[in-house]
Enzyme design. Sequence first.
Site, PDB file in Angstrom:
ATOM      1  N   GLY A 272      10.507  58.239  -3.185  1.00  0.00           N
ATOM      2  CA  GLY A 272      11.349  57.186  -3.200  1.00  0.00           C
ATOM      3  C   GLY A 272      11.399  56.395  -4.468  1.00  0.00           C
ATOM      4  N   GLY A 276       4.756  49.648  -6.153  1.00  0.00           N
ATOM      5  CA  GLY A 276       4.987  48.249  -6.753  1.00  0.00           C
ATOM      6  C   GLY A 276       3.619  47.524  -6.287  1.00  0.00           C
ATOM      7  CB  CYS A 279      -3.106  46.707  -5.819  1.00  0.00           C
ATOM      8  SG  CYS A 279      -3.415  45.385  -5.017  1.00  0.00           S
ATOM      9  CE  LYS A 339       1.700  46.745   1.819  1.00  0.00           C
ATOM     10  NZ  LYS A 339       0.740  47.802   1.951  1.00  0.00           N
ATOM     11  NE  ARG A 346       1.378  39.389  -6.438  1.00  0.00           N
ATOM     12  CZ  ARG A 346       0.052  39.220  -6.025  1.00  0.00           C
ATOM     13  NH1 ARG A 346      -0.686  38.399  -6.836  1.00  0.00           N
ATOM     14  NH2 ARG A 346      -0.490  39.470  -4.946  1.00  0.00           N
TER      15      ARG A 346
HETATM   16  C1  UGA Z   1      -3.234  49.059  -2.374  1.00  0.00           C
HETATM   17  C2  UGA Z   1      -4.239  50.084  -1.634  1.00  0.00           C
HETATM   18  O1  UGA Z   1      -3.517  51.080  -0.609  1.00  0.00           O
HETATM   19  C3  UGA Z   1      -5.438  49.330  -0.784  1.00  0.00           C
HETATM   20  O2  UGA Z   1      -6.351  50.405  -0.495  1.00  0.00           O
HETATM   21  C4  UGA Z   1      -6.263  48.501  -2.024  1.00  0.00           C
HETATM   22  O3  UGA Z   1      -7.080  47.672  -1.314  1.00  0.00           O
HETATM   23  C5  UGA Z   1      -5.106  47.467  -2.523  1.00  0.00           C
HETATM   24  O4  UGA Z   1      -3.995  48.288  -3.035  1.00  0.00           O
HETATM   25  C6  UGA Z   1      -5.708  46.459  -3.577  1.00  0.00           C
HETATM   26  O5  UGA Z   1      -6.037  47.180  -4.505  1.00  0.00           O
HETATM   27  O6  UGA Z   1      -5.789  45.437  -3.416  1.00  0.00           O
HETATM   28  P1  UGA Z   1      -1.422  47.569  -1.322  1.00  0.00           P
HETATM   29  O7  UGA Z   1      -0.989  47.352  -2.713  1.00  0.00           O
HETATM   30  O8  UGA Z   1      -1.288  46.626  -0.452  1.00  0.00           O
HETATM   31  O9  UGA Z   1      -2.591  48.523  -1.150  1.00  0.00           O
HETATM   32  O10 UGA Z   1      -0.017  48.709  -1.058  1.00  0.00           O
HETATM   33  P2  UGA Z   1       0.045  50.059  -0.529  1.00  0.00           P
HETATM   34  O11 UGA Z   1       0.432  50.232   0.855  1.00  0.00           O
HETATM   35  O12 UGA Z   1      -1.053  51.105  -1.105  1.00  0.00           O
HETATM   36  O13 UGA Z   1       1.457  50.524  -1.193  1.00  0.00           O
HETATM   37  C7  UGA Z   1       1.539  50.394  -2.616  1.00  0.00           C
HETATM   38  C8  UGA Z   1       3.075  50.800  -3.058  1.00  0.00           C
HETATM   39  O14 UGA Z   1       3.354  52.243  -3.045  1.00  0.00           O
HETATM   40  C9  UGA Z   1       4.149  50.104  -2.343  1.00  0.00           C
HETATM   41  O15 UGA Z   1       5.055  49.769  -3.147  1.00  0.00           O
HETATM   42  C10 UGA Z   1       4.544  51.373  -1.493  1.00  0.00           C
HETATM   43  O16 UGA Z   1       6.020  51.225  -1.151  1.00  0.00           O
HETATM   44  C11 UGA Z   1       4.429  52.544  -2.249  1.00  0.00           C
HETATM   45  N1  UGA Z   1       4.364  53.716  -1.549  1.00  0.00           N
HETATM   46  C12 UGA Z   1       3.086  54.004  -0.567  1.00  0.00           C
HETATM   47  C13 UGA Z   1       5.093  54.830  -2.066  1.00  0.00           C
HETATM   48  O17 UGA Z   1       5.979  54.574  -2.522  1.00  0.00           O
HETATM   49  N2  UGA Z   1       5.085  56.021  -1.356  1.00  0.00           N
HETATM   50  C14 UGA Z   1       3.950  56.354  -0.318  1.00  0.00           C
HETATM   51  O18 UGA Z   1       3.915  57.281   0.154  1.00  0.00           O
HETATM   52  C15 UGA Z   1       3.223  55.117  -0.055  1.00  0.00           C
END
Ligand code: UGA
Length: 449
Positions: A272, A276, A279, A339, A346
Site C-alpha cells: 500500500g 510511517g 519509529c 496507521k 508523525r
Molecule cells: C513499530 C514496531 O512494530 C514495534 O514493534 C516497535 O516497538 C515500534 O515501532 C517502536 O519502535 O516504537 P509502530 O510504529 O507502532 O510499531 O507501527 P507498526 O504497526 O509497526 O506499523 C508501522 C507502519 O507500517 C504503519 O504506517 C503501517 O501502516 C505500515 N505497515 C505495516 C504497512 O504498510 N504494511 C504492513 O504490512 C504493516
Amino acid sequence: MRITVIGCGYVGLVTGACLAEAGHHVVCTDIDGERIAQLQAGGMPIFELHLEEILASTRKAGRISFTPDAGEAIRRSETIFICVGTPPRESGEADLSAIDHVARQIATEARSPKLVIEKSTVPARTGIELRRALTAYTRNADLSFRVASNPEFLREGTAVEDFFHPDRIVVGVEEDSAAAEMREIYRPILEHRFHCPVHNGLCPPGKDAEFLVTTINSAELIKHASNSFLALKISYANVIADLCEKIGADVEQVTHAMGLDPRIGRQFLQAGLGFGGFCFPKDLQAFVYLAAAVGVDFDILKAAERVNKQRIDKFLEKVRKALWVVKGKRLAVLGLAFKANTDDTRFAPALEVVKRLIDEGAHVHASDPEAILKAKAVFPQVHYYEDPYEALREADAALVCTEWECFRKLDWERAGKLMARKLVIDGRNLYSPQRMRELGFEYHSFGRE
Ligand code: UGA
C-alpha cells in the site's frame, strides 16, 4: 518496586502506566511542565487503547504520580527508566541530546546508587556512553550507576496488549545484579500475576514471553535490527505489488501464499502507501547511519527507504491518472493517522498525500476517527469531518490513506450516492476490486489492477 520514568511521551506513558498496573509504584516526570500539569489533573495527552483506564485505576490506587520536579522523581526510586525522544537529525543520525540531558540530571540529582534503564530507541553503543556520562557528570565519586538497555517492541494502538503479552523481554546488562533487578520488574508479566486490562483477566492461552539477557550493545542492536527488518518486509511487499501491476497478478494472493510459509510469516506483507510513524522511518535511517559509521554496507535498507518514499509518488500518479486534472477537485481523504487505532500523525503517509494535494490546488475534505486535531494543527485549510460520509459528500474521489476498521466497513452503496463521482483510490487495499466495480465504482488500489 519503586520506579521512576523520565519522559512522558508515548513510550514513557505506556511503560509507566503498565508497570503501575502490574503492581509497581511509579513516579513520572517530564521537561514539559504543561504535559505534567495535564496528567496531574487527570488529562490524557495521547490516544492509546486502554491507557486512560489504566492511568485512572493506578492513580486511584496511589501507584502512579506525576511531578515536574525531575530531582524529586530521581531521588524517589533506585530504578530509572529513560523514555525521552531520540528524533532524527538531518543526516539520519539519532539526536541523543535528550538522553545526555537526562544523564546529567540523574548524575547531579541522585543521592544513592541507581540502575538507569534505556527504554528510548537508541543506536548501539549508547549504553556505554550513557554510563560514561553518568560517571563524568556526578560530583559524588562514591555514587555508582549501573546501566541497562530494555528495548520496547510496543506497537501504537496495541501497546497495552503488547506490554502485558510480549513475545520477548530483552534486557542488556553488564552485571548479573542488573539482570536480576530487571527480572523482578517484569516478574508480574512473566508469571502472569496481573489483572489484564485488555482481556479483563480472561487472557487467551498464549506462549510465555522469553526473558532474554544480553549485552547492552546486543540489546540496542536487537531493537534497530527488528524494526528495520519489518520495514524491509513492507517494502518488499510493495515492490511485489508494483510487479503485480506490470505483470497482471494480484499482490494479495501472492503475499498471502508467501506468508503461509512459517519461515516468511504473514505479518507486515500488506502492500500500500507504505510505512510511517515515529519509529520505522527514523529507526531505518539511524540504522543505516550507524552501519555507515562503522563501515558496514547496509544498502538493502537504503533501498527499503527509497521504495517507501516512492509509495506516495505512485499513489499520486494513480490519483492524477484517474482524475486527469487535480486542481480544483474536491477530494475526500479517508485516514490521517500513520496507521489505524492511533491519533499519531508523525511521518504519516496520509499527511504527505494531503500536503501534495493542497500544493496541486485540490480542495481536501478529510476524515479520521482520532487524528483530526493533530492534522488540523498542520493543515488548518483542510475541511475535517468526524463522519466519513460527510467528507465523501460531493467528492470527486475518495482517497483511502489509513487502514481504520470503520473505513473497511464503509457502506459504499450509500457513499456512492453522496459522491459527485464514483471514484475510489485505495492506498491500503481495503476493498475487493470486484465488489467495488459491481457497485459501479472506478476503483484503483496497489498491485491488483
Ligand atoms: C513499530 C514496531 O512494530 C514495534 O514493534 C516497535 O516497538 C515500534 O515501532 C517502536 O519502535 O516504537 P509502530 O510504529 O507502532 O510499531 O507501527 P507498526 O504497526 O509497526 O506499523 C508501522 C507502519 O507500517 C504503519 O504506517 C503501517 O501502516 C505500515 N505497515 C505495516 C504497512 O504498510 N504494511 C504492513 O504490512 C504493516
